[in-house]
Motif scaffolding. Structure first.
Motif, short mmCIF file in Angstrom:
data_model
loop_
_atom_site.label_atom_id
_atom_site.label_comp_id
_atom_site.label_asym_id
_atom_site.label_seq_id
_atom_site.Cartn_x
_atom_site.Cartn_y
_atom_site.Cartn_z
N ILE A 98 10.94 2.38 0.31
CA ILE A 98 10.79 2.46 1.76
C ILE A 98 10.29 1.12 2.29
O ILE A 98 9.20 0.66 1.92
CB ILE A 98 9.81 3.58 2.16
N GLU A 152 12.00 7.01 -1.88
CA GLU A 152 12.78 8.20 -1.60
C GLU A 152 13.78 8.39 -2.73
O GLU A 152 14.45 7.43 -3.14
CB GLU A 152 13.53 8.10 -0.28
N PHE A 161 10.15 12.34 -1.12
CA PHE A 161 9.41 11.09 -1.02
C PHE A 161 8.30 11.08 -2.07
O PHE A 161 7.62 12.10 -2.27
CB PHE A 161 8.86 10.91 0.39
N SER A 221 6.43 0.03 3.34
CA SER A 221 5.48 1.05 2.87
C SER A 221 4.28 0.45 2.16
O SER A 221 3.32 1.15 1.85
CB SER A 221 6.17 2.06 1.96
N ASP A 237 12.31 5.06 10.45
CA ASP A 237 11.75 4.40 9.27
C ASP A 237 10.53 3.54 9.58
O ASP A 237 10.11 2.73 8.75
CB ASP A 237 12.80 3.55 8.55
N LEU A 262 5.23 7.63 7.79
CA LEU A 262 6.62 7.17 7.87
C LEU A 262 7.36 8.07 8.84
O LEU A 262 7.49 9.28 8.59
CB LEU A 262 7.29 7.22 6.49
#
Length: 282
Positions: free
Chosen positions: A5, A267, A249, A8, A44, A39
């Motif tokens: 991601i 993910e 996730f 992140s 996103d 998130l």
């Protein structure tokens, strides 16, 4: 499919992923980094909030906001604007412990473990926070309690002591006590240690492998049916997300390792659907 991601970050100890249908978002914490992250599945975008102390998890409240497990105990947590209101410290005389992992069940209760900051010794225990805010010690001792994963009808759970590489199965009795720990799965050393867990809609158990970079799916007999490799070694937990609960996730930790993707949120395509997220009823 495995996706890192974007944005992140690099959590020191990423944990506690939580799907929020009401916010169309996945929340997770950095326990040692003292941070809550969100998130948005709409775009996103990743947002974060700094916490005043280590935070093990967040769980949604039915009436709005969250319950969180801080090192100092159970609290009410609002994020916008940030507000923290203490509920109860289950271990006021054990300053060397912290909250580690928790889940809500279909009855609106929270089941939460505590563990030593040092990850050594059996000073940890397992607690139940009821909707009326009463807190009860239900099991122990533990070194590193993880999970739990709770059946949809709230009559059974899986719970782990990662230090012992063992996943237990326990009945949830009508009087809210727990049945005896029955050994369900023991990880051999080459699998690493079992960490966070969740059940899918088929009743299979998904488990994060700390140390060997993967999540695995186990059938009702505890046989490994599927395994998904990830580009980081210290995998901590997972949640099903999205309107159809068909996205997974996965959190990870960067503590003590020099890996490009350590501490990121991932993910993966689980090839199955999950169960709805349960909320705290109080």
């Amino acid at each position: 499919m495995v996706r890192v991601i974007p944005g992140s970050g690099r959590s020191i100890l990423g944990e506690g992923p939580l799907w929020s249908a009401r916010e169309n978002a996945v929340f997770w914490v950095d326990i040692l980094g003292k941070r809550v992250n969100r998130l948005s599945l709409a775009d996103d975008a990743v947002t974060g909030w700094d916490m005043p102390e280590p935070i093990g998890w967040v769980i949604e409240r039915e009436r709005g906001g969250f319950i969180a497990g801080l090192a100092s105990g159970f609290v009410e947590l609002d994020l916008d604007p940030l507000a923290i209101r203490p509920i109860v410290d289950p271990e006021p005389d054990v300053a060397t412990n912290r909250m580690n992992d928790a889940k809500a069940d279909a009855m609106g209760r929270i089941w939460a473990g505590t563990m030593p900051f040092s990850c050594e010794g059996d000073s940890g225990a397992f607690y139940r926070l009821d909707p009326n805010r009463s807190c009860t010690r239900v099991d122990g001792p533990y070194c590193i309690p993880n999970g739990p994963a709770i059946a949809p009808d709230a009559d059974m759970m899986f719970h782990t002591d990662s230090a012992r590489r063992t996943i237990y199965r326990m009945a949830i009795n009508d009087d809210e006590s727990l049945g005896a720990r029955a050994t369900h799965i023991v990880f051999p050393p080459e699998w690493g240690s079992p960490d966070g867990m969740t059940l899918d809609a088929d009743g299979h158990l998904w488990v994060a492998h700390w140390g060997t970079g993967r999540v695995s799916r186990f059938d009702a007999d505890g046989e490994r049916e599927r395994s998904v490799a990830l580009p980081a070694s210290q995998i901590t937990s997972m949640t099903f997300a999205g309107p159809a609960l068909d996205r997974m996730f996965v959190t990870s930790a960067a503590d003590g390792v020099d890996e490009a993707n350590a501490g990121a949120l991932f993910e993966v395509d689980p090839g199955c659907r999950g169960l709805p997220t349960q909320q705290f009823g109080g």
